[in-house]
Enzyme design. Structure first.
Site, PDB file in Angstrom:
ATOM      1  N   TRP A  20       0.824  -1.248  -0.009  1.00 20.42           N
ATOM      2  CA  TRP A  20      -0.029  -0.040   0.173  1.00 20.42           C
ATOM      3  C   TRP A  20       0.829   1.340  -0.037  1.00 20.42           C
ATOM      4  O   TRP A  20       1.827   1.324   0.801  1.00 20.42           O
ATOM      5  CB  TRP A  20      -0.947   0.033   1.380  1.00 20.42           C
ATOM      6  N   ASP A  43       1.196  -8.605  -1.102  1.00 19.89           N
ATOM      7  CA  ASP A  43      -0.134  -8.126  -0.989  1.00 19.89           C
ATOM      8  C   ASP A  43      -0.497  -7.013  -1.733  1.00 19.89           C
ATOM      9  O   ASP A  43       0.370  -5.880  -1.756  1.00 19.89           O
ATOM     10  CB  ASP A  43      -0.460  -8.027   0.473  1.00 19.89           C
ATOM     11  N   TYR A  48      -4.655   0.090  -5.200  1.00 19.36           N
ATOM     12  CA  TYR A  48      -3.160   0.501  -4.917  1.00 19.36           C
ATOM     13  C   TYR A  48      -2.554   1.141  -5.912  1.00 19.36           C
ATOM     14  O   TYR A  48      -1.622   1.923  -5.967  1.00 19.36           O
ATOM     15  CB  TYR A  48      -2.412  -0.598  -4.233  1.00 19.36           C
ATOM     16  N   HIS A 106     -12.535  -5.703  -1.141  1.00 27.60           N
ATOM     17  CA  HIS A 106     -11.557  -4.647  -0.361  1.00 27.60           C
ATOM     18  C   HIS A 106     -12.115  -4.264   0.951  1.00 27.60           C
ATOM     19  O   HIS A 106     -11.657  -4.063   2.141  1.00 27.60           O
ATOM     20  CB  HIS A 106     -11.047  -3.789  -1.313  1.00 27.60           C
ATOM     21  N   SER A 136     -12.207  -8.269   3.299  1.00 28.23           N
ATOM     22  CA  SER A 136     -11.112  -7.371   4.020  1.00 28.23           C
ATOM     23  C   SER A 136     -12.015  -6.350   4.670  1.00 28.23           C
ATOM     24  O   SER A 136     -13.169  -5.928   4.178  1.00 28.23           O
ATOM     25  CB  SER A 136     -10.244  -6.591   2.906  1.00 28.23           C
ATOM     26  N   PRO A 186       0.412  -4.024  10.728  1.00 29.02           N
ATOM     27  CA  PRO A 186       0.537  -4.681  11.947  1.00 29.02           C
ATOM     28  C   PRO A 186       1.591  -3.841  12.950  1.00 29.02           C
ATOM     29  O   PRO A 186       1.709  -4.157  14.186  1.00 29.02           O
ATOM     30  CB  PRO A 186       1.392  -6.064  11.642  1.00 29.02           C
ATOM     31  N   LEU A 187       2.314  -2.750  12.495  1.00 26.35           N
ATOM     32  CA  LEU A 187       3.010  -1.841  13.108  1.00 26.35           C
ATOM     33  C   LEU A 187       2.506  -0.337  13.398  1.00 26.35           C
ATOM     34  O   LEU A 187       3.175   0.419  13.982  1.00 26.35           O
ATOM     35  CB  LEU A 187       4.555  -1.771  12.439  1.00 26.35           C
ATOM     36  N   LYS A 227       4.641  -3.108   5.497  1.00 26.68           N
ATOM     37  CA  LYS A 227       5.176  -2.348   4.484  1.00 26.68           C
ATOM     38  C   LYS A 227       6.527  -2.019   4.784  1.00 26.68           C
ATOM     39  O   LYS A 227       6.707  -1.635   5.953  1.00 26.68           O
ATOM     40  CB  LYS A 227       4.305  -1.248   4.039  1.00 26.68           C
TER      41      LYS A 227
END
Length: 256
Positions: A20, A43, A48, A106, A136, A186-187, A227
């Site tokens: 992304w 992904d 995007y 999405h 998603s 995730p971060l 990412k």
């Protein structure tokens, strides 16, 4: 690279590369670098606007297409039956692949019946051009509707999830429904890097706070697609497999 099995019978690597906001030649170069480094999961999405570059990076890496798990997504403004087929064809043309491993809705769109959308997804899955299908940003109730509407199994729900932002009831529902979870962000867009608990636990393992955050995700059996655009960060994100968080450390992070 550790993987988990989807209810469709295919396996998905627990760690992937999120793309992304990656654009142009940089995107192609990062995808190539990640694959050469050992990543086997990429992904992307129609929204995007980088699928041409993702495909170019896949080819430049020299890694065989059947060795890389590729996810793409249909945007919420194209969920009508004909629109799904049209946008999916565009995705395949841009990626220059014969199939994708996972095709997702999405975002939900309440103006289009899920049965109509998933009718098209079922046809794509039956054709072999998408090996698995999923969703998603769906709530548990929406997942239940999707599972009832689709003939092919709904194997995955990609949602924002990270330390400090994780719903135990959501995870329990996903497990009961046999729907794996993928964590995008995730971060938390990097905001976790200075978190005290993560840093303290990381120091005990000689790891960074970000590595601890990723390890927490995958140790829950959740797929992570951070990412990263530099070699340093790509390598750091990969360095989460030869160590583990203790039960006590997992509990501390669960409580954040």
């Amino acid at each position: 690279m550790s993987s988990i099995e989807l209810s469709s019978g295919h396996a998905i690597p627990l760690l992937g590369l999120g793309t992304w906001q990656m654009r142009g030649q940089q995107c192609a170069e990062v995808v190539q670098m990640a694959l050469e480094m050992g990543y086997r999961h990429v992904d992307t999405a129609h929204m995007y606007a980088n699928q041409v570059e993702v495909g170019a990076g896949l080819r430049a890496s020299g890694v065989a297409p059947d060795e890389v798990f590729v996810t793409t997504k249909i945007w919420h403004d194209s969920l009508g039956y004909d629109q799904v087929h049209r946008q999916f064809d565009e995705c395949m043309e841009m990626l220059a692949l014969d199939y994708v491993d996972l095709l997702l809705i999405h975002h939900p769109n309440e103006d289009v019946p899920l049965a109509e959308t998933l009718g098209a997804f079922d046809e794509i899955a039956a054709s072999g051009r998408a090996r698995s299908i999923g969703v998603s940003n769906f709530s548990p109730a929406q997942v239940d509707v999707a599972r009832a509407a689709a003939s092919a199994p709904i194997v995955n729900n990609q949602v924002e999830l990270h330390v400090g932002y994780c719903d135990a009831n959501f995870l329990a529902h996903s497990q009961r429904a046999e729907v794996t979870v993928t964590a995008h962000r995730p971060l938390a867009r990097g905001d976790l890097a200075g978190a005290g608990t993560l840093a303290d636990i990381g120091a005990a393992h000689n790891k960074t706070a970000a590595q601890v955050a990723l390890r927490w995700v995958v140790q829950h059996g959740i797929i992570a697609i951070p990412k990263a655009s530099s070699e340093q960060h790509l390598r750091a994100n990969m360095d989460i497999w030869d160590w583990a968080l203790s039960e006590e450390e997992m509990g501390r992070l669960n409580a954040v």
